[in-house]
Design an enzyme around this catalytic site. Structure first.
Site, short mmCIF file in Angstrom:
data_model
loop_
_atom_site.label_atom_id
_atom_site.label_comp_id
_atom_site.label_asym_id
_atom_site.label_seq_id
_atom_site.Cartn_x
_atom_site.Cartn_y
_atom_site.Cartn_z
N PRO A 110 0.93 -1.67 -0.25
CA PRO A 110 0.35 -0.19 0.04
C PRO A 110 0.89 1.43 0.02
O PRO A 110 1.70 1.66 1.06
CB PRO A 110 -0.86 -0.25 1.37
CG PRO A 110 -0.52 -1.37 1.46
CD PRO A 110 0.71 -2.28 1.00
N GLU A 111 0.46 1.79 -1.08
CA GLU A 111 1.43 3.56 -1.04
C GLU A 111 0.44 4.32 -0.92
O GLU A 111 -0.93 3.92 -0.68
CB GLU A 111 2.19 3.74 -2.52
CG GLU A 111 2.83 2.54 -2.90
CD GLU A 111 3.90 2.53 -4.20
OE1 GLU A 111 3.64 4.11 -5.01
OE2 GLU A 111 4.34 1.20 -4.93
N HIS A 140 -2.66 -16.10 9.04
CA HIS A 140 -2.10 -14.47 8.45
C HIS A 140 -2.86 -13.66 9.27
O HIS A 140 -2.56 -12.44 8.67
CB HIS A 140 -1.23 -14.33 7.34
CG HIS A 140 -0.71 -15.13 6.39
ND1 HIS A 140 0.48 -16.08 7.09
CD2 HIS A 140 -1.04 -15.90 5.41
CE1 HIS A 140 0.67 -16.72 6.26
NE2 HIS A 140 0.17 -16.98 5.45
N ARG A 154 20.75 18.99 -4.44
CA ARG A 154 20.57 17.27 -4.51
C ARG A 154 21.70 16.82 -4.92
O ARG A 154 21.47 16.59 -6.21
CB ARG A 154 19.49 16.69 -3.81
CG ARG A 154 18.98 17.79 -2.50
CD ARG A 154 19.31 17.14 -1.49
NE ARG A 154 19.09 16.14 -0.84
CZ ARG A 154 18.48 15.26 -0.45
NH1 ARG A 154 16.91 16.13 0.29
NH2 ARG A 154 18.03 14.63 -0.23
#
Length: 278
Positions: free
Chosen positions: A2-3, A93, A153
């Site tokens: 899940p993002e 699970h 960066r």
DNA sequence: AGTCGCCTGGTA
DNA sequence: TACCAGGCGACT
């Protein structure tokens, strides 16, 4: 797994089921999944707690409870939270069961046991939550914010997109997708993006996340929403998990490489604007 | 910045 | 059997 789009979908599907409901009892089947307090205090603290609201922050799901405490959930790789209208035998699970008053249960299922649940009086005491960067779909995520974050960066742009303290919610799928949509090589140093490229990346990040939400998330293998339903965005992926298949833009075979230790998919034609080793 | 560990299961 | 996986924190 899940993002941001998947957690947002879980939030939306569950808030319908949980609105006005109260957690009656919690059974912890695998104590290692509880990040804090102790599993006993976690279960006791949730007993008889009315649910006020669900929120999402990055990849975290927050369940706000009457009394001021918050149930904080991170799904990591294989976690899922599924609502059952009637009592249901726990699937394999299943790690935690939340019983609701008036019937119904929430099952937290997590094959790999990487997920974590916390019950906190003050969620900002959880450093991984407190240190999250900006929400990419909120107004505060501006092109200028992205420009300033990339400036000077030297890190590879893909690695920076995965840095949760910079932008909250992008994971490996949507980072690959955003870079393809923006036409950027994943190893391009962040500081080398032109202003035009920053603008393209800004729009691409928003777009791939919005598409993911529209399609109720991406189910490559394990992800299910709060009602146990798969997402559909796997049918719309441009590059991620499509190694060897044609790029939807130019037909070139998608390449899989390792960038910053993560499996990375990109089109060597559409995203070649950085020559490795230059 | 890169690697390892945490876990289990699926696939080559 | 070996390697791979969508995350993330600890370590070097």
């Amino acid at each position: 797994l899940p993002e941001l789009p998947e957690v947002e979908t879980i939030k939306r599907t569950l808030e319908i089921k949980l609105a006005g409901r109260t957690i009656r009892e919690v059974v912890v089947l695998f104590p290692g999944i509880i990040g804090g307090p102790s599993p006993e205090e976690f279960a006791a603290g949730l007993a008889d707690a009315p649910v006020l609201a669900l929120r999402r922050r990055g990849k975290f799901l927050l369940v706000e409870l009457a009394g001021g405490k918050t149930l904080v959930i991170h799904f990591r790789m294989t976690g899922r939270l599924v609502y059952h209208a009637v009592n249901t035998a726990p699937a394999e699970h299943t790690r935690v069961i939340f019983e609701l008053t008036g019937g119904g249960q929430l099952h937290f299922v997590d094959t790999r046991k990487f997920g974590r649940l916390w019950l906190l009086a003050d969620p900002s005491t959880l450093s991984s939550l407190a240190r999250l960067g900006r929400e990419p779909l909120e107004e505060e995520f501006t092109r200028e914010f992205l420009r300033l974050g990339l400036r000077r960066r030297g890190t590879k742009i893909k690695s920076l997109l995965l840095d949760q303290t910079f932008i909250a919610g992008l994971g490996n799928i949507y980072a690959d997708e955003a870079l393809h949509l923006a036409g950027l090589h994943p190893e391009k140093p962040a500081r080398d993006l032109s202003p035009g490229e920053v603008g393209r990346l800004h729009r691409a990040i928003r777009r791939v996340l919005e598409e993911g939400i529209e399609h109720h998330g991406t189910t490559l293998r394990d992800y299910l929403d709060g009602t146990g339903t798969k997402g559909r965005h796997q049918d719309y992926l441009r590059v991620h998990s499509r190694a060897g298949l044609p790029c939807p833009v130019c037909g070139t075979r998608i390449v899989r490489a390792r960038v910053g230790g993560r499996s990375t998919h990109f089109c060597p034609c559409c995203q070649k604007d950085y020559e490795h080793g230059e």
